[in-house]
Scaffold this motif. Sequence first.
Motif, short mmCIF file in Angstrom:
data_model
loop_
_atom_site.label_atom_id
_atom_site.label_comp_id
_atom_site.label_asym_id
_atom_site.label_seq_id
_atom_site.Cartn_x
_atom_site.Cartn_y
_atom_site.Cartn_z
N SER A 12 0.86 -1.18 0.00
CA SER A 12 0.00 0.00 0.00
C SER A 12 0.90 1.23 0.00
O SER A 12 1.93 1.26 0.65
N LEU A 13 0.48 2.22 -0.74
CA LEU A 13 1.25 3.44 -0.89
C LEU A 13 0.34 4.61 -0.60
O LEU A 13 -0.69 4.78 -1.26
N LYS A 14 0.68 5.37 0.38
CA LYS A 14 -0.10 6.54 0.73
C LYS A 14 0.69 7.76 0.31
O LYS A 14 1.76 8.03 0.86
N ILE A 15 0.17 8.46 -0.66
CA ILE A 15 0.85 9.64 -1.15
C ILE A 15 0.20 10.85 -0.51
O ILE A 15 -0.96 11.14 -0.77
N GLU A 16 0.92 11.51 0.35
CA GLU A 16 0.39 12.69 1.02
C GLU A 16 0.26 13.86 0.05
O GLU A 16 -0.77 14.49 0.00
N GLU A 17 1.32 14.15 -0.68
CA GLU A 17 1.28 15.25 -1.64
C GLU A 17 1.98 14.83 -2.92
O GLU A 17 3.09 14.32 -2.89
N TRP A 18 1.27 15.07 -4.01
CA TRP A 18 1.82 14.73 -5.32
C TRP A 18 1.15 15.61 -6.34
O TRP A 18 -0.08 15.70 -6.40
N ILE A 19 1.95 16.30 -7.15
CA ILE A 19 1.42 17.25 -8.13
C ILE A 19 2.06 16.94 -9.49
O ILE A 19 3.27 16.78 -9.59
N VAL A 20 1.21 16.87 -10.51
CA VAL A 20 1.67 16.66 -11.88
C VAL A 20 1.10 17.80 -12.73
O VAL A 20 -0.09 18.07 -12.68
N LEU A 21 1.96 18.45 -13.49
CA LEU A 21 1.54 19.54 -14.38
C LEU A 21 2.00 19.23 -15.79
O LEU A 21 3.17 18.91 -16.01
N GLU A 22 1.06 19.32 -16.73
CA GLU A 22 1.37 19.08 -18.14
C GLU A 22 0.81 20.24 -18.95
O GLU A 22 -0.37 20.56 -18.83
N ILE A 23 1.66 20.85 -19.75
CA ILE A 23 1.27 21.98 -20.59
C ILE A 23 1.56 21.60 -22.05
O ILE A 23 2.65 21.13 -22.37
N THR A 24 0.56 21.83 -22.91
CA THR A 24 0.73 21.60 -24.34
C THR A 24 0.44 22.91 -25.06
O THR A 24 -0.67 23.45 -24.94
#
Length: 180
Positions: free
Chosen positions: A51-63
């Motif tokens: 089990s993986l608990k991700i407290e903070e994770w942000i992904v940004l994609e710009i095209t």
Amino acid sequence: MLRKFVSNWPESKKLMGFKNFNLLVFFSIFIFPWALSLNLLAETEKTVSLSLKIEEWIVLEITSAGLQATDIGHDQAQVEAIIIPGQPVFVRAFISVGQGKRVILKGTLFSAQKLGSDSNPKLKWQGEGDLIGYGFININEPITFAIWQNNGFKTGAIIFEKIGEGFSLPLKGIFTLHSF
């Protein structure tokens, strides 16, 4: 010399090796199957879970302008893009932050070429999708495009338009997604 050594082995050692072999055969034929019927073999079954608990994770994609850039970060992601007035800039973001935190999408536009102070382009922007909003932009000054309070996948587009005449240059934009 080797033959002589082997042939000089005492008969008792030859017989002892033969007895050990017979004992092994006897055990294999009679004792081992009987032990199997008593379920003496160990049966193990292991279940592994992750089990993986991700407290903070942000992904940004710009095209924009046919180019796609992506950044992934713990509490911040930053992407550089080319901005052509009149063409949309597509934004996709995946946000997973702690309860009570917000995420802000900011952008700063820069001129690709050094311009004089009198030829600083004037722009306005309009957002679509999860980037609903509009406003004016000053070159070299950051502007907020969105503030999100909930986790999830966000998509939208920003269309930049020039106000008046005087330039047709592409601009460079730096977009930052930051949690606070």
